[in-house]
Each structure stands twice: as structure tokens, then as C-alpha cells.
Design a protein around this motif. Structure first.
Motif, PDB file in Angstrom:
ATOM      1  N   ALA A  48      22.618  20.577  22.288  1.00 28.35           N
ATOM      2  CA  ALA A  48      23.524  19.585  22.868  1.00 28.35           C
ATOM      3  C   ALA A  48      24.990  19.852  22.532  1.00 28.35           C
ATOM      4  N   GLU A  49      25.268  20.910  21.748  1.00 25.73           N
ATOM      5  CA  GLU A  49      26.630  21.154  21.275  1.00 25.73           C
ATOM      6  C   GLU A  49      27.348  22.264  22.026  1.00 25.73           C
ATOM      7  N   LEU A  50      26.619  23.298  22.420  1.00 22.99           N
ATOM      8  CA  LEU A  50      27.269  24.461  23.007  1.00 22.99           C
ATOM      9  C   LEU A  50      27.740  24.172  24.421  1.00 22.99           C
ATOM     10  N   ASP A  51      28.723  24.973  24.859  1.00 25.71           N
ATOM     11  CA  ASP A  51      29.232  24.833  26.220  1.00 25.71           C
ATOM     12  C   ASP A  51      28.115  25.071  27.231  1.00 25.71           C
ATOM     13  N   GLY A  52      28.333  24.673  28.468  1.00 28.28           N
ATOM     14  CA  GLY A  52      27.304  24.738  29.494  1.00 28.28           C
ATOM     15  C   GLY A  52      26.987  26.138  29.972  1.00 28.28           C
ATOM     16  N   LEU A  53      26.036  26.197  30.903  1.00 31.60           N
ATOM     17  CA  LEU A  53      25.531  27.462  31.398  1.00 31.60           C
ATOM     18  C   LEU A  53      26.536  28.209  32.270  1.00 31.60           C
ATOM     19  N   GLU A  54      27.670  27.591  32.577  1.00 29.20           N
ATOM     20  CA  GLU A  54      28.641  28.268  33.437  1.00 29.20           C
ATOM     21  C   GLU A  54      29.212  29.526  32.790  1.00 29.20           C
ATOM     22  N   VAL A  55      29.087  29.664  31.475  1.00 27.69           N
ATOM     23  CA  VAL A  55      29.589  30.879  30.828  1.00 27.69           C
ATOM     24  C   VAL A  55      28.636  32.054  31.018  1.00 27.69           C
ATOM     25  N   LEU A  56      27.401  31.807  31.458  1.00 27.33           N
ATOM     26  CA  LEU A  56      26.434  32.874  31.662  1.00 27.33           C
ATOM     27  C   LEU A  56      26.697  33.577  32.987  1.00 27.33           C
ATOM     28  N   ASP A  57      26.330  34.858  33.062  1.00 27.22           N
ATOM     29  CA  ASP A  57      26.488  35.553  34.339  1.00 27.22           C
ATOM     30  C   ASP A  57      25.280  35.262  35.233  1.00 27.22           C
ATOM     31  N   ALA A  58      25.305  35.784  36.451  1.00 24.80           N
ATOM     32  CA  ALA A  58      24.266  35.459  37.431  1.00 24.80           C
ATOM     33  C   ALA A  58      22.882  35.890  36.950  1.00 24.80           C
ATOM     34  N   ALA A  59      22.781  37.069  36.336  1.00 25.23           N
ATOM     35  CA  ALA A  59      21.484  37.558  35.857  1.00 25.23           C
ATOM     36  C   ALA A  59      20.948  36.667  34.745  1.00 25.23           C
ATOM     37  N   ARG A 103      21.664  33.453  34.258  1.00 24.10           N
ATOM     38  CA  ARG A 103      21.262  32.169  34.825  1.00 24.10           C
ATOM     39  C   ARG A 103      19.921  32.280  35.544  1.00 24.10           C
ATOM     40  N   GLN A 104      19.710  33.395  36.220  1.00 21.62           N
ATOM     41  CA  GLN A 104      18.435  33.611  36.905  1.00 21.62           C
ATOM     42  C   GLN A 104      17.296  33.709  35.888  1.00 21.62           C
ATOM     43  N   ARG A 105      17.531  34.435  34.802  1.00 24.54           N
ATOM     44  CA  ARG A 105      16.508  34.553  33.751  1.00 24.54           C
ATOM     45  C   ARG A 105      16.228  33.184  33.130  1.00 24.54           C
ATOM     46  N   HIS A 106      17.270  32.414  32.906  1.00 20.42           N
ATOM     47  CA  HIS A 106      17.124  31.080  32.324  1.00 20.42           C
ATOM     48  C   HIS A 106      16.227  30.211  33.195  1.00 20.42           C
ATOM     49  N   GLN A 107      16.449  30.226  34.492  1.00 18.92           N
ATOM     50  CA  GLN A 107      15.674  29.391  35.403  1.00 18.92           C
ATOM     51  C   GLN A 107      14.242  29.879  35.568  1.00 18.92           C
ATOM     52  N   ALA A 108      13.980  31.140  35.238  1.00 20.27           N
ATOM     53  CA  ALA A 108      12.640  31.692  35.412  1.00 20.27           C
ATOM     54  C   ALA A 108      11.654  31.198  34.356  1.00 20.27           C
ATOM     55  N   PHE A 109      12.156  30.673  33.240  1.00 25.23           N
ATOM     56  CA  PHE A 109      11.242  30.162  32.213  1.00 25.23           C
ATOM     57  C   PHE A 109      10.564  28.900  32.722  1.00 25.23           C
ATOM     58  N   VAL A 110       9.267  28.809  32.546  1.00 22.43           N
ATOM     59  CA  VAL A 110       8.500  27.657  33.027  1.00 22.43           C
ATOM     60  C   VAL A 110       8.676  26.466  32.087  1.00 22.43           C
ATOM     61  N   ARG A 111       8.643  26.721  30.787  1.00 26.05           N
ATOM     62  CA  ARG A 111       8.706  25.638  29.805  1.00 26.05           C
ATOM     63  C   ARG A 111      10.150  25.283  29.474  1.00 26.05           C
ATOM     64  N   ALA A 112      10.425  23.995  29.415  1.00 32.25           N
ATOM     65  CA  ALA A 112      11.775  23.532  29.100  1.00 32.25           C
ATOM     66  C   ALA A 112      12.226  24.034  27.737  1.00 32.25           C
ATOM     67  N   GLU A 167      15.629  26.092  26.921  1.00 27.99           N
ATOM     68  CA  GLU A 167      16.596  25.605  25.941  1.00 27.99           C
ATOM     69  C   GLU A 167      16.920  26.678  24.914  1.00 27.99           C
ATOM     70  N   ARG A 168      15.894  27.370  24.417  1.00 26.68           N
ATOM     71  CA  ARG A 168      16.118  28.419  23.421  1.00 26.68           C
ATOM     72  C   ARG A 168      16.946  29.553  24.012  1.00 26.68           C
ATOM     73  N   TYR A 169      16.627  29.952  25.236  1.00 23.15           N
ATOM     74  CA  TYR A 169      17.379  31.023  25.891  1.00 23.15           C
ATOM     75  C   TYR A 169      18.836  30.626  26.074  1.00 23.15           C
ATOM     76  N   ALA A 170      19.067  29.376  26.495  1.00 21.81           N
ATOM     77  CA  ALA A 170      20.436  28.920  26.713  1.00 21.81           C
ATOM     78  C   ALA A 170      21.239  28.933  25.421  1.00 21.81           C
ATOM     79  N   VAL A 171      20.659  28.414  24.341  1.00 21.70           N
ATOM     80  CA  VAL A 171      21.366  28.397  23.056  1.00 21.70           C
ATOM     81  C   VAL A 171      21.679  29.828  22.613  1.00 21.70           C
ATOM     82  N   ALA A 172      20.705  30.720  22.750  1.00 18.72           N
ATOM     83  CA  ALA A 172      20.891  32.095  22.302  1.00 18.72           C
ATOM     84  C   ALA A 172      21.995  32.798  23.082  1.00 18.72           C
TER      85      ALA A 172
END
Length: 247
Positions: free
Chosen positions: A45-56, A58-67, A71-76
Motif C-alpha cells: 500500500a506504500e509504493l507508487d502505482g503500476l504506471e512506473v512499470l513498462d508494458a511488458a 504490466r502484462q506479466r503482472h496481469q497474467a498472474f491468476v492469484r491476487a 501483489e508480490r510482483y508489483a512490490v518487487a
């Protein structure tokens, strides 16, 4: 000249609010890697949003089935970009990431890298933890939840013969911890060389004891990250050469 090596254990820095204000100084070629620890449960809940990620990413992030995995991928990956931005004086979303050539086949799937080559970094995550190492030379990082004994014994069959013998001589409770030390050192080293597990966990002896074994051209260091986890980094020593690309 004697090349200074990092200590056998490195205490990681916790990424917190205000840590990156004013930027970060890059480690020099003679300095130990900078090692950062992020806790998914704290930083989600602390880090900046996903807009800092590149297209690849963001695509990988959305491919995960489990929330939880998303979340872990986004934080990392947001955390990685914040750190690389602070080290390079670049906006996190402006950091261009690439892949080096694989040292085994020459394909474009070797170590992740900053376009331009500096700084070197490595990222690993498991459970609630994210481990990031930044260095002036090639570096690998690995963090793993300590596995069940049955899993440790099964994977131990893939290790160096000396490591297998060392583990077989230990009582079950000690064997799990020793396996965790060995496996994270092994993963960190193979990530640092760019070979990954395709390089063969059985080839290089990293040891199962309380201190990592000496590996030519590399410094291995255990990283204390708390109960339930093992972690390690491997840093290429100044003047050492990465494995030659085959083929």
C-alpha cells in the motif's frame, strides 16, 4: 594487489519512506553489493502505482491468476524501479531494462540489466519478502522460504556430490536449514553468472555449512532476512570475467 571481498554475511537495508530522498550513491567496484529488503505486506500500500512499470511488466503482472502473486510482483518490480531510479538519477518509469546474452546459448534471455550496463542488479522474491542487490559488478540474489523436509531432500539430489554428502550426514532439522543455505547460495551464483539453473546446480560447490565456500571469481554472502527464510547473494570480484558464451 589483494582484492577485498564482501563479508560472509551482509545485513540488508530496509526500504522505507524517505530512504530514497536525494538519490543513492552507487557502490564502487571495491564495495560490497548494496542489498535491500522489502516486505510485501508492508509495501503493497506504500509504493507508487503500476504506471512506473513498462508494458511488458504490466502484462506479466496481469497474467498472474492469484491476487497475492500480482501483489508480490508489483512490490518487487516497482521497488526495483524506485531503487534503480534513485541510483541513476532517472525517473523510475524512465529506467530502461534489458536482457544480457545467455552465456550458455547466446540467446537474449540472460541476466536482467539496466540498458547501458550499469548498475548491475538482481531481484528475488518469495513469500512475503523481496530481495534486491545492486553492485558495480555482476551480482545474483536469491531469497526462499525454507521448504518442507521432503522437498529439501528431493531437490538435494540435484546438488554437488560433496553437498549431498554433507546434507545426508545431518539430522532432519539441521538438514533443512543447511539445504536452505546451500540452495540460496547456488541460485544466487547461477543468477549472477546469467546461466540460471540451466547451468547445473551440481557443477559448482558452494557448501552447506555456516559460511559459504570459496568460488573462483565470486564472493558469496549469506543474508539474514528473518525466521522462515534463507537468502544469499553472489558478487563477481573485480577483474573476474563472466563465463564465455558458447556456440
Amino acid at each position: 594487489m589483494t582484492v577485498p571481498t564482501p563479508p560472509a554475511r551482509i545485513v540488508p537495508r530496509e526500504l522505507g519512506s524517505g530512504t530514497l530522498a536525494g538519490g543513492l550513491a552507487l557502490p564502487g567496484p571495491w564495495d560490497p553489493a548494496h542489498v535491500w529488503l522489502l516486505r510485501v505486506s508492508r509495501h503493497a500500500a506504500e509504493l507508487d502505482g503500476l504506471e512506473v512499470l513498462d508494458a511488458a511488466e504490466r502484462q506479466r503482472h496481469q497474467a498472474f491468476v492469484r491476487a497475492r502473486d500480482r501483489e508480490r510482483y508489483a512490490v518487487a518490480h516497482v521497488g526495483l524501479r524506485l531503487l534503480l531510479g534513485a541510483y541513476t538519477g532517472t525517473k523510475p518509469g524512465g529506467v530502461v531494462l534489458a536482457r544480457e546474452r545467455c552465456p550458455l546459448c547466446g540467446g537474449p534471455h540472460g541476466r536482467p540489466a539496466v540498458s547501458g550496463g550499469a548498475p548491475h542488479f538482481s531481484l528475488s522474491h518469495s513469500g512475503d519478502l523481496v530481495l534486491i542487490a545492486v553492485a558495480a559488478t555482476p551480482v545474483g540474489a536469491d531469497v526462499e522460504e525454507i521448504p518442507a523436509l521432503s522437498v529439501a531432500d528431493d531437490v538435494a539430489r540435484t546438488l554437488h556430490p560433496r553437498e549431498r554428502d554433507e546434507l545426508a550426514a545431518l539430522a532432519p532439522a539441521d538438514r533443512i536449514i543447511a539445504f536452505s543455505r546451500c540452495w540460496t547460495r547456488k541460485e544466487a551464483y547461477l543468477k549472477g553468472t546469467g546461466e540460471g539453473l540451466a547451468g547445473g546446480p551440481e557443477h559448482t560447490y558452494v557448501g552447506t555449512g555456516s559460511e559459504p565456500a570459496a568460488v573462483t571469481g565470486w564472493a558469496l554472502a549469506d543474508v539474514p532476512v528473518g525466521d522462515g527464510y534463507g537468502a544469499a547473494i553472489a558478487t563477481a570480484l573485480v577483474g573476474s570475467q563472466p563465463p564465455c558464451v558458447k556456440g
